[in-house]
Design an enzyme around this catalytic site. Structure first.
Site, mmCIF file in Angstrom:
data_model
loop_
_atom_site.group_PDB
_atom_site.id
_atom_site.type_symbol
_atom_site.label_atom_id
_atom_site.label_comp_id
_atom_site.label_asym_id
_atom_site.label_seq_id
_atom_site.Cartn_x
_atom_site.Cartn_y
_atom_site.Cartn_z
ATOM 1 N N LYS A 54 13.027 -5.067 2.501
ATOM 2 C CA LYS A 54 13.293 -5.301 4.184
ATOM 3 C C LYS A 54 14.556 -6.634 4.178
ATOM 4 C CE LYS A 54 8.692 -4.011 5.450
ATOM 5 N NZ LYS A 54 7.409 -4.412 5.847
ATOM 6 N N GLN A 98 3.765 -9.641 6.599
ATOM 7 C CA GLN A 98 3.501 -8.398 5.722
ATOM 8 C C GLN A 98 1.917 -8.368 5.604
ATOM 9 O OE1 GLN A 98 5.748 -6.411 4.640
ATOM 10 N NE2 GLN A 98 4.413 -5.120 3.418
ATOM 11 N N ASP A 121 7.287 -4.681 14.599
ATOM 12 C CA ASP A 121 6.251 -3.915 13.881
ATOM 13 C C ASP A 121 5.833 -2.801 14.713
ATOM 14 O OD1 ASP A 121 5.956 -3.590 11.099
ATOM 15 O OD2 ASP A 121 4.787 -5.690 11.036
HETATM 16 N N1 GUN Z 1 2.309 -3.295 4.936
HETATM 17 C C1 GUN Z 1 2.739 -2.157 4.568
HETATM 18 N N2 GUN Z 1 3.368 -1.648 5.482
HETATM 19 C C2 GUN Z 1 3.594 -2.569 6.601
HETATM 20 C C3 GUN Z 1 4.418 -2.559 7.650
HETATM 21 O O1 GUN Z 1 4.681 -1.531 7.866
HETATM 22 N N3 GUN Z 1 4.418 -3.593 8.435
HETATM 23 C C4 GUN Z 1 3.521 -4.888 8.124
HETATM 24 N N4 GUN Z 1 3.624 -5.939 8.843
HETATM 25 N N5 GUN Z 1 2.948 -4.856 6.710
HETATM 26 C C5 GUN Z 1 3.030 -3.761 6.035
#
Ligand code: GUN
Length: 302
Positions: A54, A98, A121
């Site tokens: 990311k 996350q 998200d």
């Molecule tokens: N953990 C695994 N996929 C995601 C996601 O798309 N967003 C977040 N915040 N955590 C994750």
């Protein structure tokens, strides 16, 4: 019949070029760039790998990227304080915490503390409600389902009046993608069925699908004979079924399998996503799109 392969990596690259152009244009005209903070708690290797991707993508687009890594034993109160700090920071347009979080932290409490207007998200109940209402109300679509819609639309698959069958009812994929395809408007206007592992006759529903979206987390759940000839099959499953040595790096890597028997299904479907390299690359791309969108809302140009 051999299905057209829907390559998420190619669609991702196409969208990233579009986003970079838009970021550059906004920077020139308004003197600002999208700001994204990634909050990572602890040292879960999968989370580190996701967050690193990311960060790299955000940097490649010229975003302001803040990495906020916190120890495993951070208190819930301190994490809430951190979220509050970024809620108030005008240079930050997207906040990503996350998941998963350590057991002593209530992840719902943390996600619900994020300002819905920075919730890139799309997990906050306000954004879930906004999506449900649809139209202009929808703000941040959750990233994986938004990416699925992009894959379908950019492949030229007709969604108008199409029978869409979603297998899976998770809050992250199944429920939101069903809602997205149900919306009034281009790239949607579909007739949607949500099925799941407790559905009585899963084969019956899958066989009706013009667009079959499978997100159940069960390897090879969907059998080739359940696929309507010519259908568009989107496989969201990422199941680790073993390990192998990578030819590129010589290191041990996971063998991944989708929820659809790909080798046989591709002889029947009209379009199909591979695993890996199908839906996966789209999630981070849509996170970037949401962060840019948040900046545009902030500037009043969206
Ligand atoms: N953990 C695994 N996929 C995601 C996601 O798309 N967003 C977040 N915040 N955590 C994750």
């Amino acid at each position: 019949m051999t299905a057209k392969l829907i390559k998420g990596t190619e669609v991702r690259d196409e969208i990233l070029v579009e986003l970079k152009d838009e970021v550059d244009k906004i920077k020139n005209e308004h003197g600002v760039v999208p700001g994204l903070v990634t909050i990572l708690v602890g040292e879960n290797p999968a989370s580190i790998s996701y967050v690193t991707s990311k960060i790299k993508t955000a940097q490649s687009l010229g975003f302001k990227e803040v990495q906020d890594n916190q120890p495993d034993d951070i208190s819930e109160q301190d994490l809430l304080g951190l979220v509050d700090k970024y809620n108030k920071d005008d240079s930050i347009h997207g906040i990503l915490v996350q998941l998963p979080l350590p057991k002593h932290i209530d992840d719902k409490k943390i996600l619900n503390a994020i300002d819905p207007d920075k919730d890139v998200d799309g997990f906050h109940p306000v954004n879930v409600g906004r999506l449900m209402i649809g139209g202009d109300e929808a703000k941040f679509l959750p990233c994986t389902p938004a990416g699925i819609q992009e894959l379908i639309v950019r492949s030229g698959v007709e969604t108008e009046g199409a029978e869409v069958v979603v297998v899976g009812r998770s809050n992250i994929v199944g429920k939101p993608i069903a809602n997205i395809m149900l919306q009034k408007g281009p790239g949607a206007n579909s007739t949607v069925t949500i099925a799941h592992t407790r559905t009585k006759d899963l084969a019956f529903h899958c066989k009706r699908a013009d667009i079959l979206i499978v997100a159940a987390g069960v390897p090879d759940l969907v059998k080739p004979e359940w696929i309507k000839p010519g259908a568009c099959v989107i496989d969201v499953g990422v199941n680790r079924v073993g390990e192998k040595i990578s030819e590129k790096t010589g290191k041990k890597i996971a063998i991944l399998k989708g929820d659809v028997d790909f080798e046989k299904a591709k002889e029947i479907a009209g379009y199909i996503t591979p695993v890996p390299g199908g839906v996966g690359p789209m999630t981070i791309t849509m996170l970037m799109k949401n962060t840019l969108k948040s900046l545009k809302f902030h500037l009043g140009i969206e």
